[in-house]
Design a protein around this motif. Structure first.
Motif, PDB file in Angstrom:
ATOM      1  N   VAL A  12       0.867  -1.170   0.000  1.00  0.00           N
ATOM      2  CA  VAL A  12       0.000   0.000   0.000  1.00  0.00           C
ATOM      3  C   VAL A  12       0.904   1.221   0.000  1.00  0.00           C
ATOM      4  O   VAL A  12       1.851   1.299   0.776  1.00  0.00           O
ATOM      5  CB  VAL A  12      -0.905   0.005   1.248  1.00  0.00           C
ATOM      6  N   LEU A  13       0.598   2.171  -0.879  1.00  0.00           N
ATOM      7  CA  LEU A  13       1.452   3.348  -1.010  1.00  0.00           C
ATOM      8  C   LEU A  13       0.686   4.621  -0.697  1.00  0.00           C
ATOM      9  O   LEU A  13      -0.461   4.778  -1.081  1.00  0.00           O
ATOM     10  CB  LEU A  13       2.013   3.420  -2.433  1.00  0.00           C
ATOM     11  N   ASP A  14       1.340   5.527  -0.021  1.00  0.00           N
ATOM     12  CA  ASP A  14       0.760   6.826   0.314  1.00  0.00           C
ATOM     13  C   ASP A  14       1.319   7.857  -0.665  1.00  0.00           C
ATOM     14  O   ASP A  14       2.210   8.637  -0.332  1.00  0.00           O
ATOM     15  CB  ASP A  14       1.108   7.186   1.760  1.00  0.00           C
ATOM     16  N   GLY A  18      -1.728  14.238  -7.108  1.00  0.00           N
ATOM     17  CA  GLY A  18      -1.070  14.891  -8.229  1.00  0.00           C
ATOM     18  C   GLY A  18       0.288  14.332  -8.583  1.00  0.00           C
ATOM     19  O   GLY A  18       0.884  14.743  -9.571  1.00  0.00           O
ATOM     20  N   VAL A  19       0.798  13.411  -7.793  1.00  0.00           N
ATOM     21  CA  VAL A  19       2.103  12.802  -8.061  1.00  0.00           C
ATOM     22  C   VAL A  19       1.891  11.496  -8.813  1.00  0.00           C
ATOM     23  O   VAL A  19       1.027  10.703  -8.457  1.00  0.00           O
ATOM     24  CB  VAL A  19       2.877  12.537  -6.749  1.00  0.00           C
ATOM     25  N   GLN A  20       2.663  11.291  -9.872  1.00  0.00           N
ATOM     26  CA  GLN A  20       2.600  10.056 -10.644  1.00  0.00           C
ATOM     27  C   GLN A  20       3.707   9.132 -10.160  1.00  0.00           C
ATOM     28  O   GLN A  20       4.878   9.508 -10.175  1.00  0.00           O
ATOM     29  CB  GLN A  20       2.794  10.354 -12.128  1.00  0.00           C
ATOM     30  N   ALA A  21       3.349   7.967  -9.690  1.00  0.00           N
ATOM     31  CA  ALA A  21       4.326   6.989  -9.200  1.00  0.00           C
ATOM     32  C   ALA A  21       4.382   5.823 -10.188  1.00  0.00           C
ATOM     33  O   ALA A  21       3.429   5.055 -10.293  1.00  0.00           O
ATOM     34  CB  ALA A  21       3.949   6.506  -7.818  1.00  0.00           C
ATOM     35  N   ASP A  22       5.496   5.722 -10.908  1.00  0.00           N
ATOM     36  CA  ASP A  22       5.660   4.637 -11.881  1.00  0.00           C
ATOM     37  C   ASP A  22       5.529   3.281 -11.203  1.00  0.00           C
ATOM     38  O   ASP A  22       6.045   3.085 -10.101  1.00  0.00           O
ATOM     39  CB  ASP A  22       7.028   4.723 -12.568  1.00  0.00           C
ATOM     40  N   HIS A  33      -3.067   3.835  -3.817  1.00  0.00           N
ATOM     41  CA  HIS A  33      -2.185   3.231  -4.807  1.00  0.00           C
ATOM     42  C   HIS A  33      -1.629   1.928  -4.234  1.00  0.00           C
ATOM     43  O   HIS A  33      -1.315   1.855  -3.047  1.00  0.00           O
ATOM     44  CB  HIS A  33      -1.022   4.163  -5.143  1.00  0.00           C
ATOM     45  N   LEU A  34      -1.498   0.938  -5.095  1.00  0.00           N
ATOM     46  CA  LEU A  34      -0.945  -0.353  -4.691  1.00  0.00           C
ATOM     47  C   LEU A  34       0.159  -0.771  -5.645  1.00  0.00           C
ATOM     48  O   LEU A  34       0.172  -0.387  -6.818  1.00  0.00           O
ATOM     49  CB  LEU A  34      -2.034  -1.425  -4.690  1.00  0.00           C
TER      50      LEU A  34
END
Length: 64
Positions: A12-14, A18-22, A33-34
């Motif tokens: 699980v990601l915090d 507005g940030v794009q996490a590849d 986001h997972l």
């Protein structure tokens, strides 16, 4: 929810708005986001949840 394969886990990601996490994907079921994998990539480590957070609780509930 995604399912982790052998040797993998659901991370699980915090990720801030507005940030794009590849490599991380948004899942509306848990509204976060997972990432699924054996290890969390270095570029995603800043988004790992801290202890005693909702993110960590969700991670613990999804692990076999």
């Amino acid at each position: 929810m995604p399912v982790a394969g052998p040797g993998e886990r659901v991370w699980v990601l915090d990720v801030p708005y507005g940030v794009q996490a590849d490599q991380a994907t948004w899942h509306s079921a848990v509204k976060t986001h997972l990432y699924v994998g054996a290890r969390l990539p270095q570029h995603l480590q800043p988004y790992a949840p801290g202890p005693y957070t909702l993110g960590r609780f969700i991670e613990n509930e999804t692990q076999p």
